[in-house]
Design a protein around this motif. Structure first.
Motif, PDB file in Angstrom:
ATOM      1  N   ILE A 156       0.834  -1.205   0.000  1.00  0.00           N
ATOM      2  CA  ILE A 156       0.000   0.000   0.000  1.00  0.00           C
ATOM      3  C   ILE A 156       0.865   1.250   0.000  1.00  0.00           C
ATOM      4  O   ILE A 156       0.628   2.207  -0.751  1.00  0.00           O
ATOM      5  N   GLY A 157       1.905   1.248   0.849  1.00  0.00           N
ATOM      6  CA  GLY A 157       2.797   2.401   0.911  1.00  0.00           C
ATOM      7  C   GLY A 157       3.481   2.658  -0.416  1.00  0.00           C
ATOM      8  O   GLY A 157       3.579   3.804  -0.872  1.00  0.00           O
ATOM      9  N   GLY A 158       3.967   1.599  -1.047  1.00  0.00           N
ATOM     10  CA  GLY A 158       4.629   1.765  -2.335  1.00  0.00           C
ATOM     11  C   GLY A 158       3.695   2.278  -3.412  1.00  0.00           C
ATOM     12  O   GLY A 158       4.052   3.157  -4.199  1.00  0.00           O
ATOM     13  N   ALA A 159       2.479   1.737  -3.451  1.00  0.00           N
ATOM     14  CA  ALA A 159       1.510   2.166  -4.461  1.00  0.00           C
ATOM     15  C   ALA A 159       1.061   3.608  -4.228  1.00  0.00           C
ATOM     16  O   ALA A 159       0.885   4.378  -5.177  1.00  0.00           O
ATOM     17  N   ARG A 160       0.869   3.981  -2.958  1.00  0.00           N
ATOM     18  CA  ARG A 160       0.496   5.367  -2.641  1.00  0.00           C
ATOM     19  C   ARG A 160       1.608   6.325  -3.069  1.00  0.00           C
ATOM     20  O   ARG A 160       1.345   7.415  -3.604  1.00  0.00           O
ATOM     21  N   LEU A 161       2.826   5.931  -2.794  1.00  0.00           N
ATOM     22  CA  LEU A 161       3.961   6.767  -3.163  1.00  0.00           C
ATOM     23  C   LEU A 161       3.987   6.987  -4.677  1.00  0.00           C
ATOM     24  O   LEU A 161       4.123   8.117  -5.157  1.00  0.00           O
ATOM     25  N   PHE A 162       3.854   5.910  -5.419  1.00  0.00           N
ATOM     26  CA  PHE A 162       3.873   5.994  -6.871  1.00  0.00           C
ATOM     27  C   PHE A 162       2.727   6.863  -7.390  1.00  0.00           C
ATOM     28  O   PHE A 162       2.924   7.726  -8.249  1.00  0.00           O
ATOM     29  N   ALA A 163       1.539   6.649  -6.843  1.00  0.00           N
ATOM     30  CA  ALA A 163       0.372   7.395  -7.312  1.00  0.00           C
ATOM     31  C   ALA A 163       0.499   8.894  -7.021  1.00  0.00           C
ATOM     32  O   ALA A 163       0.172   9.737  -7.866  1.00  0.00           O
ATOM     33  N   SER A 164       0.975   9.231  -5.820  1.00  0.00           N
ATOM     34  CA  SER A 164       1.043  10.640  -5.437  1.00  0.00           C
ATOM     35  C   SER A 164       2.111  11.398  -6.229  1.00  0.00           C
ATOM     36  O   SER A 164       1.968  12.591  -6.479  1.00  0.00           O
ATOM     37  N   MET A 165       3.165  10.707  -6.656  1.00  0.00           N
ATOM     38  CA  MET A 165       4.242  11.396  -7.353  1.00  0.00           C
ATOM     39  C   MET A 165       4.115  11.357  -8.876  1.00  0.00           C
ATOM     40  O   MET A 165       4.750  12.139  -9.570  1.00  0.00           O
ATOM     41  N   THR A 166       3.314  10.454  -9.387  1.00  0.00           N
ATOM     42  CA  THR A 166       3.179  10.364 -10.843  1.00  0.00           C
ATOM     43  C   THR A 166       1.825  10.843 -11.341  1.00  0.00           C
ATOM     44  O   THR A 166       1.667  11.134 -12.534  1.00  0.00           O
ATOM     45  N   GLY A 167       0.827  10.906 -10.444  1.00  0.00           N
ATOM     46  CA  GLY A 167      -0.511  11.279 -10.866  1.00  0.00           C
ATOM     47  C   GLY A 167      -1.295  10.134 -11.477  1.00  0.00           C
ATOM     48  O   GLY A 167      -2.462  10.295 -11.846  1.00  0.00           O
ATOM     49  N   LEU A 168      -0.677   8.957 -11.563  1.00  0.00           N
ATOM     50  CA  LEU A 168      -1.366   7.779 -12.098  1.00  0.00           C
ATOM     51  C   LEU A 168      -2.231   7.150 -11.012  1.00  0.00           C
ATOM     52  O   LEU A 168      -2.013   7.367  -9.821  1.00  0.00           O
ATOM     53  N   PRO A 169      -3.232   6.354 -11.387  1.00  0.00           N
ATOM     54  CA  PRO A 169      -4.110   5.736 -10.395  1.00  0.00           C
ATOM     55  C   PRO A 169      -3.351   4.818  -9.428  1.00  0.00           C
ATOM     56  O   PRO A 169      -2.326   4.216  -9.791  1.00  0.00           O
ATOM     57  N   TYR A 170      -3.877   4.714  -8.228  1.00  0.00           N
ATOM     58  CA  TYR A 170      -3.290   3.857  -7.196  1.00  0.00           C
ATOM     59  C   TYR A 170      -3.106   2.424  -7.687  1.00  0.00           C
ATOM     60  O   TYR A 170      -2.066   1.793  -7.444  1.00  0.00           O
ATOM     61  N   ILE A 171      -4.077   1.893  -8.403  1.00  0.00           N
ATOM     62  CA  ILE A 171      -4.033   0.496  -8.843  1.00  0.00           C
ATOM     63  C   ILE A 171      -2.877   0.266  -9.816  1.00  0.00           C
ATOM     64  O   ILE A 171      -2.260  -0.807  -9.827  1.00  0.00           O
ATOM     65  N   VAL A 172      -2.551   1.276 -10.628  1.00  0.00           N
ATOM     66  CA  VAL A 172      -1.420   1.157 -11.555  1.00  0.00           C
ATOM     67  C   VAL A 172      -0.117   1.041 -10.769  1.00  0.00           C
ATOM     68  O   VAL A 172       0.746   0.194 -11.059  1.00  0.00           O
ATOM     69  N   GLY A 173       0.036   1.897  -9.765  1.00  0.00           N
ATOM     70  CA  GLY A 173       1.221   1.823  -8.918  1.00  0.00           C
ATOM     71  C   GLY A 173       1.328   0.487  -8.213  1.00  0.00           C
ATOM     72  O   GLY A 173       2.413  -0.081  -8.086  1.00  0.00           O
ATOM     73  N   LEU A 174       0.191  -0.024  -7.768  1.00  0.00           N
ATOM     74  CA  LEU A 174       0.179  -1.312  -7.069  1.00  0.00           C
ATOM     75  C   LEU A 174       0.630  -2.440  -7.987  1.00  0.00           C
ATOM     76  O   LEU A 174       1.420  -3.306  -7.603  1.00  0.00           O
ATOM     77  N   ILE A 175       0.145  -2.429  -9.220  1.00  0.00           N
ATOM     78  CA  ILE A 175       0.512  -3.471 -10.194  1.00  0.00           C
ATOM     79  C   ILE A 175       2.017  -3.412 -10.503  1.00  0.00           C
ATOM     80  O   ILE A 175       2.712  -4.440 -10.466  1.00  0.00           O
ATOM     81  N   LEU A 176       2.520  -2.207 -10.790  1.00  0.00           N
ATOM     82  CA  LEU A 176       3.931  -2.074 -11.128  1.00  0.00           C
ATOM     83  C   LEU A 176       4.826  -2.434  -9.946  1.00  0.00           C
ATOM     84  O   LEU A 176       5.837  -3.131 -10.091  1.00  0.00           O
ATOM     85  N   PHE A 177       4.441  -1.964  -8.782  1.00  0.00           N
ATOM     86  CA  PHE A 177       5.233  -2.218  -7.581  1.00  0.00           C
ATOM     87  C   PHE A 177       5.273  -3.712  -7.270  1.00  0.00           C
ATOM     88  O   PHE A 177       6.344  -4.286  -7.020  1.00  0.00           O
TER      89      PHE A 177
END
Length: 500
Positions: A156-177
């Motif tokens: 969750i922390g990794g996906a939130r970080l990715f989403a907040s810094m890239t503007g992409l949806p949380y689920i995208v960050g979760l998948i990549l992470f």
């Protein structure tokens, strides 16, 4: 107040993260090539312990980065943003985690793990407590329940970080992470994770120092900054918002019970000799102190820049995007993501080894050959990552409290049975079983407020008291451990397997 950032800047950040992820995957592939050269009968040992040949820097960062993780890099600064300097009192208790883990249990665990060829955390319990099936099954349950929750929090922390810094949806960050973690862990096992940790540790340290300095430069004179914080809320600059009793209990959570955390103790299964272990203690204390000091301070100062961030855990990426140029903000994203990926990778290995060694081999298929174990190991690691990914789709609001609950659950289950098992010959399987079950049950009842037993403290305090008393009393009231167990753990009849 949302952080505004241009689309070009976000592209820089995304590109930096992609390059970083490709490097990590390359490390996983490199480790896989090394694993492919390993004979089939040694594959599982290489996958879970790295052949017990890790050097000081890798072991130091394996313990430090895996225990710090999203809590130190996101949740901790988030709490400092929310409650102010009172979190410093608790957060700094983790500075000596490498000394706490390796200094207290490292040498004995290293010796015994070689004697019994331990490949999982629970192998130690199985050996020390006479192969007791209840301890094995209860240990598997505790690791899946609490360590699984811990890993979900990291995802969750990794996906939130990715989403907040890239503007992409949380689920995208979760998948990549999740994808990067899965590839790194599945390809190279603990060796792949360890190589990635060494790289990630350096990157995250550079990122933390850069962010801290840039924040101070951006803010200007600290006197003005603290006047601003006092005007927002005077409690932000006092260390006594929480009662001394609650502070003490948090010191126990973050400063003591790391000994009982499986992903921390796994570092003691991998070092090549005691010289490397001793160096790992010193190196780890340096890194953790640096990360903790700079990140907590940065998080608390961030309140003077952003007064109303919807999710406090986003304070570090918000500051990074404000005070750093895009490519450096991207490096910060990669560095913090590296800390989280280090933790997740090591935790996934622990959960996988626990299932393979202490559930599959012990109860499902005791006669499984090396070829079968290799297939089941890979399948289990993939399945665990998928399960954690699904559990992280709907995240909780406060990450640090989630992590604290997981640490408390693991510590209440394993702390006293492990520590007393190492230093007290009289501890037996009956006392350990009672201590594990009693500690976990007490913690769950206290943490969930089903029973009002916490006395204003974290539930771990009462849970450790119950667990310790049960372990000692029941051990004394029942028969002594078998002589063979005592010889393995306390005897000197075995050849000395670790050079001093």
């Amino acid at each position: 107040m949302a952080v505004e950032i241009s689309s070009n800047a976000r592209m820089f950040i995304i590109l930096t993260f992609i390059i970083y992820s490709i490097v990590l995957i390359g490390m996983g592939l490199y480790s896989k090539r090394s694993m492919d050269k390993t004979s089939l009968d040694k594959y599982v040992d290489e996958f879970y312990t790295g052949g017990r040949g890790m050097g000081a820097l890798v072991v130091a960062l394996m313990v430090a980065a895996s225990l710090c993780s999203a809590g130190t890099f996101l949740g901790g600064p988030g709490l400092a943003y929310s409650v102010g300097l009172t979190w410093v009192m608790a957060g700094f208790s983790q500075n000596f985690m490498n000394f706490t883990v390796l200094g207290e249990i490292g040498k004995k665990v290293g010796i015994v793990s070689r004697r019994i060829n331990a490949q999982s955390y629970l192998d130690l319990f199985s050996s020390r407590y006479n192969g007791n099936k209840f301890i094995a099954l209860f240990g598997v349950l505790a690791i899946i329940l609490f360590l699984g929750s811990y890993v979900v929090a990291q995802f969750i922390g990794g996906a939130r970080l990715f989403a907040s810094m890239t503007g992409l949806p949380y689920i995208v960050g979760l998948i990549l992470f999740a994808g990067v973690v899965l590839i790194t862990a599945e390809l190279g096992g603990v060796k792949g994770v360890a190589i990635a940790i060494a790289f990630q540790g350096i990157v995250m340290t550079i990122a933390v120092i850069t962010l801290f300095i840039a924040t101070l430069v951006h803010l200007g004179p600290l006197e003005i900054v603290y006047e601003r914080l006092i005007n927002i809320d005077p409690n932000l600059v006092t260390p006594w918002n929480w009662s001394p009793a609650y502070q003490l209990s948090l010191w126990i959570v973050y400063g003591l019970v790391y000994i009982g955390l499986p992903h921390g103790a796994m570092g003691a299964l991998t070092y090549k000799d005691t010289k490397a272990m001793h160096k790992a203690i010193i190196i780890g204390v340096f890194f953790v102190t640096l990360w903790t000091l700079m990140l907590i301070w940065t998080g608390s100062l961030g309140r003077s820049i952003f007064t109303d961030i919807p999710v406090a855990d986003q304070i570090i990426p918000s500051i990074a995007m404000t005070v750093l140029p895009p490519w450096l903000a991207g490096l910060t994203l990669a560095g913090v993501a590296g800390a989280i990926q280090s933790t997740v990778g090591s935790m996934v290995i622990v959960i996988s080894s626990t299932f393979i060694r202490n559930a599959y081999q012990a109860f499902i298929n005791p006669k499984a050959d090396s070829k079968k174990l290799k297939k089941v190991t890979i399948f289990t690691t993939v399945l665990i990552c998928i399960g954690i990914f699904l559990a992280a789709i709907k995240p909780p609001a406060a990450l640090q409290y989630f992590i604290t609950f997981a640490i408390g659950g693991l510590g209440s289950s394993f702390f006293w049975p492990l520590l007393l098992g190492i230093y007290w010959k009289r501890a037996n399987e009956y006392g350990a079983a009672a201590g594990m079950a009693g500690g976990m049950i007490t913690y769950i009842l206290g943490a969930s407020n089903i029973l009002p037993i916490t006395m204003g403290m974290n539930a771990i305090f009462i849970a450790l008291i119950v667990s310790g008393i049960l372990t000692v009393v029941i051990s004394m009231a029942t028969r002594k451990p078998p002589k063979g167990v005592v010889m393995i753990w306390f005897g000197k009849a075995y050849p000395k397997s670790i050079a001093d």
